[in-house]
Design an enzyme around this catalytic site. Structure first.
Site, short mmCIF file in Angstrom:
data_model
loop_
_atom_site.label_atom_id
_atom_site.label_comp_id
_atom_site.label_asym_id
_atom_site.label_seq_id
_atom_site.Cartn_x
_atom_site.Cartn_y
_atom_site.Cartn_z
N GLY A 1 0.84 -1.19 0.00
CA GLY A 1 0.00 0.00 0.00
C GLY A 1 0.88 1.23 0.00
O GLY A 1 2.08 1.13 0.26
N CYS B 1 5.59 -5.87 1.46
CA CYS B 1 5.87 -4.44 1.34
C CYS B 1 5.26 -3.68 2.52
O CYS B 1 5.68 -3.87 3.65
CB CYS B 1 5.37 -3.97 -0.01
SG CYS B 1 6.02 -2.38 -0.46
N TYR B 2 4.23 -2.86 2.31
CA TYR B 2 3.61 -2.16 3.45
C TYR B 2 3.15 -3.17 4.50
O TYR B 2 3.28 -2.94 5.70
CB TYR B 2 2.43 -1.30 2.96
CG TYR B 2 1.67 -0.64 4.08
CD1 TYR B 2 2.12 0.55 4.65
CD2 TYR B 2 0.50 -1.21 4.60
CE1 TYR B 2 1.44 1.15 5.71
CE2 TYR B 2 -0.19 -0.63 5.65
CZ TYR B 2 0.29 0.55 6.21
OH TYR B 2 -0.39 1.13 7.24
N HIS C 1 7.53 -7.32 -3.80
CA HIS C 1 6.23 -7.81 -4.27
C HIS C 1 6.37 -9.13 -5.05
O HIS C 1 6.69 -9.11 -6.23
CB HIS C 1 5.59 -6.78 -5.21
CG HIS C 1 5.18 -5.53 -4.51
ND1 HIS C 1 4.00 -5.41 -3.83
CD2 HIS C 1 5.80 -4.34 -4.38
CE1 HIS C 1 3.90 -4.22 -3.31
NE2 HIS C 1 5.00 -3.54 -3.63
N GLU D 1 3.93 -10.87 -6.00
CA GLU D 1 2.73 -11.05 -6.83
C GLU D 1 2.86 -10.43 -8.23
O GLU D 1 2.08 -10.75 -9.11
CB GLU D 1 1.49 -10.48 -6.12
CG GLU D 1 1.40 -8.96 -6.02
CD GLU D 1 2.17 -8.37 -4.84
OE1 GLU D 1 3.11 -9.03 -4.34
OE2 GLU D 1 1.87 -7.22 -4.45
N ASP E 1 -15.34 -9.82 -22.97
CA ASP E 1 -15.93 -9.60 -21.65
C ASP E 1 -17.46 -9.62 -21.68
O ASP E 1 -18.09 -10.31 -20.88
CB ASP E 1 -15.44 -8.26 -21.07
CG ASP E 1 -13.94 -8.16 -21.09
OD1 ASP E 1 -13.29 -9.22 -21.15
OD2 ASP E 1 -13.41 -7.03 -21.05
N LYS F 1 -8.45 -10.42 -17.45
CA LYS F 1 -8.78 -10.90 -18.80
C LYS F 1 -8.52 -12.40 -18.99
O LYS F 1 -9.34 -13.11 -19.55
CB LYS F 1 -7.96 -10.09 -19.81
CG LYS F 1 -8.32 -10.28 -21.25
CD LYS F 1 -9.66 -9.68 -21.56
CE LYS F 1 -9.69 -8.81 -22.78
NZ LYS F 1 -10.80 -7.86 -22.71
#
Ligand code: XMP
Length: 600
Positions: free
Chosen positions: A54, A81-82, A168, A170, A226, A372
């Site tokens: 964050g 991280c945060y 990170h 991710e 979508d 997506k």
């Protein structure tokens, strides 16, 4: 029944929590995103907790915090991280502003390749994005990895299964990040793999039924991935009688696209699919326009007018109808690279009248937490054909923005020409500046600058280097092209022209050649998107020019040009050149930034 076998992801802002949740789904495990102030009860039923990154600093008074009690639940916790800094702070460690701010990639030196780091190398590339660092570790913690600027880049309390990472895992810039998350989720938290698209569909169908109750759903279906997948999911949940889909044919679609989409959906049993042919109105509204933003505005407004008119004609009783939308998670994030003040998408998903419906709970958006690639997987699971599911993203204003217009008033490009020639020469190439401008992106701002054409033979690597050098050193150039045919340029002329039916038809034909060649070569999945663009440039005295713009991308925020195989390129070039009115074919060598994916 609440699923107990899940990871709770605490959201501290900046989109990280959603990306973490997506990675957890990739591992086959359920996740739930909660806000920091969620009651302790929320955490009790999970098998592990991830505290996201964050933008805040933990020592700020206003900084969001979780209750310290979550560390007493005997659950594994991973702070990123945060989240890592917050865990250290709450457990009485010390967090300070870093002296050297590590942003971007760094090398992590791993102490032992076990536990969280099982299966990794001694050194791993990681992605950092926060200035603060953990200076003093809380009791029971030790460092398990460091970088050249940060001794506590990875910390752990192994007894309690608490882990903190300054970076990170991710994001894709941490190449083995998913392995770290896998170690945490599957080995440390011991989550069972019970998340699957099948289960997701079941769960969503129940949710849709619960929200819609006895009412029906109306959906605008562009034919893109979508809205088609949203339609299929609503159809599965509610049945064909209760879902009404409307497709607006703007005339700026791909060749015969609207009727193709209609046939595909008919085959799948969507009985309530209707096409409005509004081609005439759309061509009328862009008549004489040259400026790309003006074209966008006119088309966006027309779209809203038609949508409102059709809704009025249908006279839907608000007590009986809800609005369905195929909004996906990245659509809800506003970033400089993808934010369009006046896009059709933004307009028709969030015009004022629709915003009111959203507030009243009258909009169903069953894909709004997915990315997506997940939407595609969902579409496949629902039985949609590969052709429908693997269609490339296509802008709302369609070919209207890919067909550039001009008043033929060109600026003097002599000085840029000279500078570009010098750089091109270093690579044994020639350079010519085109006398038109197109949109690009630099930092947070959009640019409007000239393309430079490179002429000569070289491999893709050389072209890439030349392209990067030219756009880095000459700010008046935001795109670099490779001339495919003819092989020399004697003259260049900017033609005065606007959006006509004939030009759009010619572009539809060229685009069709390209899309067929890409499908035949089996490249639909490798290429994120492949705009075919028509520019009012006459080379050597005849016709207009076509630019090929294939790119590889993750969610369109950044992109790299996709070097096409020689044979595919040759096939496309020959067929496009056979079209009457086209005299040259060029290839866009620009990454994003500095070029955008679309030309306009
Ligand atoms: P750029 O050109 O900014 O495009 O690199 C990023 C992505 O956005 C798509 N795009 C649009 N999508 N309505 C949409 O739904 C629009 O008006 C629009 N304009 C651009 C573009 O195709 C690419 O995927």
């Amino acid at each position: 029944m609440e699923n107990k076998n899940k990871i709770i992801v605490v959201d501290f802002g900046a989109q990280y929590a959603h990306l973490i949740a997506r990675r957890v789904r990739q591992l086959g495990v359920y996740s739930k995103i909660v806000l920091p102030e969620a009651p302790l009860e929320e955490f009790k039923g999970c098998c592990g907790i991830i505290l996201s990154g964050g933008p805040n600093s933990v020592y700020e008074e206003e900084a969001p915090k979780v209750s310290k009690e979550i560390f007493e639940l005997e659950k594994p916790v991973l702070g990123l991280c945060y989240g890592h800094q917050l865990m250290a702070y709450l457990l009485k460690g010390k967090v300070e502003k870093g002296t050297v701010k590590e942003f971007g990639t760094a090398q992590l030196e791993i102490q032992k390749q076990e536990g969280l780091f099982e299966g990794l190398q001694e050194k791993e590339t990681i992605w950092m994005s926060h200035g603060d660092t953990v200076k003093k570790l809380p009791q029971g913690f030790k460092a398990i990895g460091k970088t050249s600027d940060c001794d506590n880049a990875a910390i752990a309390n192994l007894e309690k299964n608490f882990f903190g990472l300054q970076f990170h895992p991710e994001v894709t810039h941490t190449p083995n990040g998913l392995k770290i998350l896998e170690n945490f989720v599957l080995n440390i938290c011991k989550c069972k793999k019970d998340w699957s698209m099948k289960n997701y569909i079941e769960m969503k169908c129940k949710e849709i039924k619960k929200q819609v109750k006895g009412r029906n759903v109306f959906l605008l279906a562009s034919g893109g991935v979508d809205s088609t997948v949203a339609l299929a999911l609503l159809h599965k949940a509610l049945g064909s009688e209760r879902v009404y889909a409307l497709h607006v044919d703007t005339g700026f679609m791909r060749l015969n696209e609207s009727s193709w989409v209609g046939r595909q959906l008919e085959k799948l049993g969507f009985a309530n699919f209707h096409i409005v042919n509004a081609e005439k109105e759309f061509f009328e509204c862009v008549k004489g326009l040259i400026d790309p933003e003006e074209k966008r505005k006119a088309i966006g407004q027309k779209f809203i007018d038609i949508q409102n008119r059709e809704l009025k004609n249908l006279d839907l009783n608000p007590g009986k109808w809800l609005l369905g939308q195929g909004t996906i998670y990245p659509d809800t994030i506003e970033t400089a690279g993808t934010k369009y003040a006046v896009t059709i998408k933004t307009h028709h998903n969030r015009v004022d009248s629709i915003k009111k419906l959203v507030e009243a709970g009258l909009v169903v958006e069953p894909l709004n937490l997915l990315y997506k690639d997940e939407v595609r997987e969902l579409g496949e699971e629902l039985g949609l054909s590969e052709k429908l599911v693997w269609r490339h993203p296509f802008p709302g204003p369609g070919l209207a923005i890919r067909c550039l217009c001009s008043d033929a008033i060109s600026e003097d490009v002599v000085s840029i020409q000279k500078r570009a020639e010098i750089i091109a020469k270093e690579f044994n190439l020639q350079a010519k500046i085109l006398p038109l401008k197109s949109v690009g992106v630099q930092g947070d701002a959009r640019t409007y600058a000239h393309p430079c054409v490179l002429i000569g033979e070289a491999d893709w690597k050389v072209f890439e280097k030349a392209s990067t050098k030219i756009t880095n050193e000459i700010k008046e150039i935001n795109r670099v092209l490779r001339l495919l045919t003819p092989n020399a340029i004697d003259s260049i002329e900017l033609i005065k022209t606007t959006l006509t039916k004939e030009r759009i038809y010619l572009l539809q034909l060229a685009d069709d050649v390209v899309m067929r060649a890409v499908a035949d070569a089996g490249l639909m999945r490798d290429i994120w998107q492949f705009p075919t663009v028509m520019i009012p440039i006459k080379i050597n005295g005849i016709g207009e020019s076509i630019v090929l713009r294939p790119v590889d991308s993750m969610e369109a925020m950044t992109a790299r040009f996709f070097p096409l195989d020689k044979k595919v390129l040759q096939k496309i070039t020959e067929e496009v050149l056979a079209l009457e009115g086209i005299s040259s074919v060029l290839f866009d060598l620009t990454h994003k930034p500095p070029g955008t994916i679309e030309w306009e």
